[in-house]
Scaffold this active site. Structure first.
Site, PDB file in Angstrom:
ATOM      1  N   GLU A 105     -33.388  17.581 -24.717  1.00 52.53           N
ATOM      2  CA  GLU A 105     -32.235  16.992 -25.423  1.00 52.53           C
ATOM      3  C   GLU A 105     -31.730  15.857 -24.546  1.00 52.53           C
ATOM      4  O   GLU A 105     -31.112  16.110 -23.508  1.00 52.53           O
ATOM      5  CB  GLU A 105     -31.128  18.043 -25.601  1.00 52.53           C
ATOM      6  CG  GLU A 105     -31.527  19.245 -26.421  1.00 52.53           C
ATOM      7  CD  GLU A 105     -31.462  18.981 -27.916  1.00 52.53           C
ATOM      8  OE1 GLU A 105     -31.238  17.829 -28.330  1.00 52.53           O
ATOM      9  OE2 GLU A 105     -31.646  19.944 -28.677  1.00 52.53           O
ATOM     10  N   GLU A 131     -27.154   3.503 -23.070  1.00 54.12           N
ATOM     11  CA  GLU A 131     -26.120   4.513 -23.246  1.00 54.12           C
ATOM     12  C   GLU A 131     -25.013   4.236 -22.239  1.00 54.12           C
ATOM     13  O   GLU A 131     -25.223   4.377 -21.036  1.00 54.12           O
ATOM     14  CB  GLU A 131     -26.759   5.888 -22.984  1.00 54.12           C
ATOM     15  CG  GLU A 131     -25.913   7.035 -23.420  1.00 54.12           C
ATOM     16  CD  GLU A 131     -26.579   8.378 -23.124  1.00 54.12           C
ATOM     17  OE1 GLU A 131     -27.323   8.487 -22.143  1.00 54.12           O
ATOM     18  OE2 GLU A 131     -26.318   9.319 -23.890  1.00 54.12           O
ATOM     19  N   TRP A 153     -23.515  17.820 -16.922  1.00 56.10           N
ATOM     20  CA  TRP A 153     -22.123  18.141 -16.616  1.00 56.10           C
ATOM     21  C   TRP A 153     -21.183  17.928 -17.793  1.00 56.10           C
ATOM     22  O   TRP A 153     -20.029  18.325 -17.731  1.00 56.10           O
ATOM     23  CB  TRP A 153     -21.647  17.279 -15.434  1.00 56.10           C
ATOM     24  CG  TRP A 153     -22.034  15.842 -15.605  1.00 56.10           C
ATOM     25  CD1 TRP A 153     -23.132  15.229 -15.050  1.00 56.10           C
ATOM     26  CD2 TRP A 153     -21.399  14.853 -16.412  1.00 56.10           C
ATOM     27  NE1 TRP A 153     -23.209  13.918 -15.471  1.00 56.10           N
ATOM     28  CE2 TRP A 153     -22.151  13.665 -16.309  1.00 56.10           C
ATOM     29  CE3 TRP A 153     -20.263  14.840 -17.219  1.00 56.10           C
ATOM     30  CZ2 TRP A 153     -21.810  12.488 -16.984  1.00 56.10           C
ATOM     31  CZ3 TRP A 153     -19.926  13.673 -17.900  1.00 56.10           C
ATOM     32  CH2 TRP A 153     -20.695  12.520 -17.769  1.00 56.10           C
ATOM     33  N   SER A 183     -30.398  13.183 -19.102  1.00 57.27           N
ATOM     34  CA  SER A 183     -30.716  11.791 -19.411  1.00 57.27           C
ATOM     35  C   SER A 183     -32.182  11.634 -19.819  1.00 57.27           C
ATOM     36  O   SER A 183     -33.039  12.450 -19.474  1.00 57.27           O
ATOM     37  CB  SER A 183     -30.430  10.924 -18.183  1.00 57.27           C
ATOM     38  OG  SER A 183     -31.285  11.320 -17.135  1.00 57.27           O
ATOM     39  N   CYS A 185     -23.377  13.114 -25.775  1.00 55.45           N
ATOM     40  CA  CYS A 185     -24.644  12.518 -26.219  1.00 55.45           C
ATOM     41  C   CYS A 185     -24.547  12.034 -27.655  1.00 55.45           C
ATOM     42  O   CYS A 185     -25.269  11.139 -28.059  1.00 55.45           O
ATOM     43  CB  CYS A 185     -25.772  13.530 -26.062  1.00 55.45           C
ATOM     44  SG  CYS A 185     -25.379  15.091 -26.847  1.00 55.45           S
ATOM     45  N   SER A 210     -24.491  19.963 -10.574  1.00 54.26           N
ATOM     46  CA  SER A 210     -23.720  20.038  -9.326  1.00 54.26           C
ATOM     47  C   SER A 210     -22.293  19.539  -9.532  1.00 54.26           C
ATOM     48  O   SER A 210     -21.369  19.985  -8.851  1.00 54.26           O
ATOM     49  CB  SER A 210     -24.388  19.193  -8.241  1.00 54.26           C
ATOM     50  OG  SER A 210     -25.700  19.654  -8.031  1.00 54.26           O
ATOM     51  N   LYS A 247     -30.181  26.064 -13.664  1.00 57.42           N
ATOM     52  CA  LYS A 247     -29.613  25.113 -12.706  1.00 57.42           C
ATOM     53  C   LYS A 247     -28.448  24.392 -13.370  1.00 57.42           C
ATOM     54  O   LYS A 247     -28.635  23.448 -14.134  1.00 57.42           O
ATOM     55  CB  LYS A 247     -30.651  24.073 -12.257  1.00 57.42           C
ATOM     56  CG  LYS A 247     -30.156  23.282 -11.046  1.00 57.42           C
ATOM     57  CD  LYS A 247     -31.008  22.098 -10.690  1.00 57.42           C
ATOM     58  CE  LYS A 247     -30.516  20.811 -11.307  1.00 57.42           C
ATOM     59  NZ  LYS A 247     -29.110  20.485 -10.986  1.00 57.42           N
TER      60      LYS A 247
HETATM   61  P1  NAD Z   1     -29.204  13.831 -15.608  1.00 56.35           P
HETATM   62  O1  NAD Z   1     -30.527  13.675 -16.271  1.00 56.35           O
HETATM   63  O2  NAD Z   1     -28.897  12.968 -14.456  1.00 56.35           O
HETATM   64  O3  NAD Z   1     -29.002  15.318 -15.113  1.00 56.35           O
HETATM   65  C1  NAD Z   1     -29.147  16.440 -15.960  1.00 56.35           C
HETATM   66  C2  NAD Z   1     -29.576  17.631 -15.135  1.00 56.35           C
HETATM   67  O4  NAD Z   1     -30.897  17.407 -14.660  1.00 56.35           O
HETATM   68  C3  NAD Z   1     -28.708  17.870 -13.896  1.00 56.35           C
HETATM   69  O5  NAD Z   1     -28.533  19.263 -13.726  1.00 56.35           O
HETATM   70  C4  NAD Z   1     -29.557  17.266 -12.795  1.00 56.35           C
HETATM   71  O6  NAD Z   1     -29.294  17.817 -11.536  1.00 56.35           O
HETATM   72  C5  NAD Z   1     -30.947  17.610 -13.260  1.00 56.35           C
HETATM   73  N1  NAD Z   1     -32.026  16.794 -12.690  1.00 56.35           N
HETATM   74  C6  NAD Z   1     -31.947  15.527 -12.205  1.00 56.35           C
HETATM   75  N2  NAD Z   1     -33.152  15.131 -11.746  1.00 56.35           N
HETATM   76  C7  NAD Z   1     -34.011  16.160 -11.958  1.00 56.35           C
HETATM   77  C8  NAD Z   1     -35.400  16.366 -11.700  1.00 56.35           C
HETATM   78  N3  NAD Z   1     -36.163  15.424 -11.134  1.00 56.35           N
HETATM   79  N4  NAD Z   1     -35.943  17.539 -12.067  1.00 56.35           N
HETATM   80  C9  NAD Z   1     -35.212  18.490 -12.650  1.00 56.35           C
HETATM   81  N5  NAD Z   1     -33.897  18.379 -12.891  1.00 56.35           N
HETATM   82  C10 NAD Z   1     -33.298  17.212 -12.558  1.00 56.35           C
HETATM   83  O7  NAD Z   1     -28.108  13.661 -16.747  1.00 56.35           O
HETATM   84  P2  NAD Z   1     -26.520  13.745 -16.571  1.00 56.35           P
HETATM   85  O8  NAD Z   1     -26.031  12.424 -16.092  1.00 56.35           O
HETATM   86  O9  NAD Z   1     -26.125  14.965 -15.850  1.00 56.35           O
HETATM   87  O10 NAD Z   1     -26.075  13.961 -18.096  1.00 56.35           O
HETATM   88  C11 NAD Z   1     -25.801  12.924 -18.959  1.00 56.35           C
HETATM   89  C12 NAD Z   1     -26.980  12.701 -19.890  1.00 56.35           C
HETATM   90  O11 NAD Z   1     -27.226  13.876 -20.664  1.00 56.35           O
HETATM   91  C13 NAD Z   1     -26.733  11.610 -20.899  1.00 56.35           C
HETATM   92  O12 NAD Z   1     -27.881  10.808 -20.999  1.00 56.35           O
HETATM   93  C14 NAD Z   1     -26.501  12.372 -22.186  1.00 56.35           C
HETATM   94  O13 NAD Z   1     -26.779  11.652 -23.366  1.00 56.35           O
HETATM   95  C15 NAD Z   1     -27.409  13.515 -22.025  1.00 56.35           C
HETATM   96  N6  NAD Z   1     -27.018  14.599 -22.926  1.00 56.35           N
HETATM   97  C16 NAD Z   1     -27.826  14.886 -23.988  1.00 56.35           C
HETATM   98  C17 NAD Z   1     -27.469  15.876 -24.875  1.00 56.35           C
HETATM   99  C18 NAD Z   1     -28.338  16.198 -26.051  1.00 56.35           C
HETATM  100  O14 NAD Z   1     -28.155  17.263 -26.618  1.00 56.35           O
HETATM  101  N7  NAD Z   1     -29.271  15.374 -26.435  1.00 56.35           N
HETATM  102  C19 NAD Z   1     -26.290  16.585 -24.676  1.00 56.35           C
HETATM  103  C20 NAD Z   1     -25.485  16.261 -23.584  1.00 56.35           C
HETATM  104  C21 NAD Z   1     -25.880  15.272 -22.709  1.00 56.35           C
END
Ligand code: NAD
Length: 486
Positions: free
Chosen positions: A249, A386, A150, A228, A283, A177, A174
């Site tokens: 990522e 983080e 998000w 994450s 990130c 949400s 996807k």
């Molecule tokens: P998250 O991992 O909770 O969710 C990311 C996405 O994955 C969402 O769309 C979520 O619905 C989906 N997801 C969750 N469980 C899943 C599963 N079991 N199978 C498939 N999809 C699933 O992360 P978040 O809280 O939305 O985002 C923040 C994180 O993203 C932070 O850790 C941040 O550092 C990281 N991030 C990394 C980068 C990068 O380029 N390295 C860039 C932006 C954000």
């Protein structure tokens, strides 16, 4: 497209198979921005099947024609950039100027890769062992599942769609949400530009059902994921079972190293912006600041003073140039509170912030003031995990070797920043810091032409640049026997 028909499957905007919806909440006010469809596993399967059917159509189209459609989509999107930016501010909370910047950059990424697709070429060579000639072809991987977070819901989608579409892949997306609206509008531009049905599909819904089906269903040949580290690890395990390609990522904990000869007129505002913009929810946000002891007091005083003057807005549309908005949700706010409480318990000092801002306008959102901590030690959660919030812990170092060691003292390795006027120090730090991107006297490692990605627990693979395109291609070696003329 009516209110709750926000799934895109095989070129049709639809509601979900069981009629389920979810509310998108404005994190600044707690109000519902829009109600959207929540996909079922059957919807995901239908979307994957559509992407599989569309794949040969899209892959066979000339790169020139694909580029034409991609550019047309971005012409359409630029025409509604303001609408997209406003939606992004409402669903995410970031000030409008940050949303505008994200949307504009996303369109640039698509345009850039549309042309990169036209320039793709393989190699060829004379055989090593005899009269043969070899061609190395680059071919699209197939159906891609793109799963995004998000914090940059449009940008991080563009980083996947740009190279993937240009390569000839089809997608099931996807969006998060929490913030699916601007990303959905972005995709709508492609549909209106005339992309064949099934090339792009959207299934919004929970990670544990919708995300999991995208990852485990055999139709997807690649998982392009930003999110994450915990989710990334689970995806890597599932993908391994079917040898799917992955780009992961993941999380970061970026160090910001200020050397004794740094220009603080640059270093202070740059650290400030990268620590607190997007409320620290990037990130590549600055998570740990290390300052040479000879400049420590000066840096801390200037940084904390500037942090206390940042403008936090509860209405990112009315105050487009504010410095930051709210955190995304209650869980995000809780993590920040817990990390600060943990640091204070273990002896850290809060120089500024450490609480929610005062004022009735902040009462219903997830707000936290820009927070500066000193007296921090490596065991504290702010230094190890983080925080993903507006917290900047500052520590001192005595030699650059020590500064680099401290910078590397993290399971993550996504971005790092070094401020110095000495070329030798810059090269030493750039070489020895274990991170996928190092900024020298610059607080952003993002450049459309440069590879972006993580080392260690920050991920596998790279987006942007040439590697960002290769990530959607397979290479095929075609070896041809050359027979003498008869
Ligand atoms: P998250 O991992 O909770 O969710 C990311 C996405 O994955 C969402 O769309 C979520 O619905 C989906 N997801 C969750 N469980 C899943 C599963 N079991 N199978 C498939 N999809 C699933 O992360 P978040 O809280 O939305 O985002 C923040 C994180 O993203 C932070 O850790 C941040 O550092 C990281 N991030 C990394 C980068 C990068 O380029 N390295 C860039 C932006 C954000």
């Amino acid at each position: 497209m009516s209110m709750a028909e926000t799934l895109l499957i095989d070129g049709q905007w639809r509601g979900s198979a069981d009629g389920a919806t979810l509310d998108v909440i404005n994190p600044a006010t707690g109000e519902v921005v829009q109600t959207i469809s929540q996909a079922t596993v059957a919807d995901v399967q239908a979307a994957l099947a559509a992407a599989e059917r569309a794949f040969p159509v899209w892959a066979e189209m000339s790169a020139r024609e694909r580029a034409r459609l991609m550019h047309r989509a971005m012409d359409i999107f630029r025409g509604r950039l303001e609408e997209a930016a406003r939606l992004l501010t409402l669903e995410h909370g970031k000030p409008l100027n940050d949303s505008r910047k994200e949307c504009a950059y996303s369109a640039d990424v698509i345009d850039f890769y549309a042309e990169e697709g036209r320039r793709l070429e393989g190699t060829h060579f004379a055989g090593d062992l005899g009269p043969t000639h070899s061609f190395v072809l680059k071919q699209p991987l197939g159906v891609v599942a793109a799963i995004t977070p998000w914090n940059f819901p449009v940008d991080l989608l563009a980083w996947k769609l740009g190279p993937g579409l240009a390569a000839g892949c089809t997608f099931v997306i996807k969006p998060p949400s929490e913030a699916p609206l601007a990303a959905t509008l972005f995709v709508r531009s492609f549909v209106e530009a005339g992309l064949p049905p099934g090339v792009l599909n959207i299934v919004t819904g929970p990670g544990r059902t919708v995300g999991a089906e995208l990852v485990t269903n055999p139709i997807s040949r690649k998982i392009a994921f930003t999110g994450s580290t915990a989710t990334g690890l689970w995806i890597a395990e599932q993908a391994a079972k079917q040898l799917k390609h992955v780009t992961l990522e993941l999380g970061g904990s970026a160090p910001f190293v200020v050397c004794d000869d740094a220009d603080l007129d640059i270093a202070v505002p740059e650290a400030l912006r990268r620590a607190f913009s997007h409320t620290g929810q990037i990130c590549i946000s600055v998570n740990r600041i290390y300052v040479h002891r000879s400049r420590y007091d000066e840096f801390v005083t200037r940084f904390a003073e500037a942090a206390s003057r940042l403008r936090v807005t509860a209405d990112g549309i009315a105050e487009p140039d504010a410095d930051m908005g709210p955190l995304i949700n209650q869980a995000g706010l809780e993590t920040v509170r817990q990390h600060v409480a943990d640091a204070v318990e273990r002896g850290a000092t809060v120089l500024t912030g450490g609480r929610a801002p005062d004022g009735p306008q902040y009462a219903r959102g997830y707000f936290y003031l820009p927070t500066v901590l000193t007296g921090v030690t490596r065991e504290m959660r702010v230094m190890r995990e983080e925080t993903f919030g507006p917290v900047a812990p500052i520590a001192a170092f005595d030699t650059l070797e020590e500064g680099v060691r401290m910078a590397n003292d993290s399971p993550y390795g996504l971005a790092a920043y070094v401020y110095t006027s000495d070329l030798d120090k810059a090269f030493y730090a750039a070489k020895h810091i274990r991170a996928g991107g190092v900024g020298i006297n610059v607080n952003d490692i993002t450049d459309i032409r440069g590879p972006f990605g993580g080392m260690k627990m920050s991920g596998i693979g790279r987006e942007l640049g040439t590697p960002g395109m290769d990530a959607y291609l397979e290479v095929k070696h075609v070896r041809v026997r050359i027979r003498p003329p008869r």
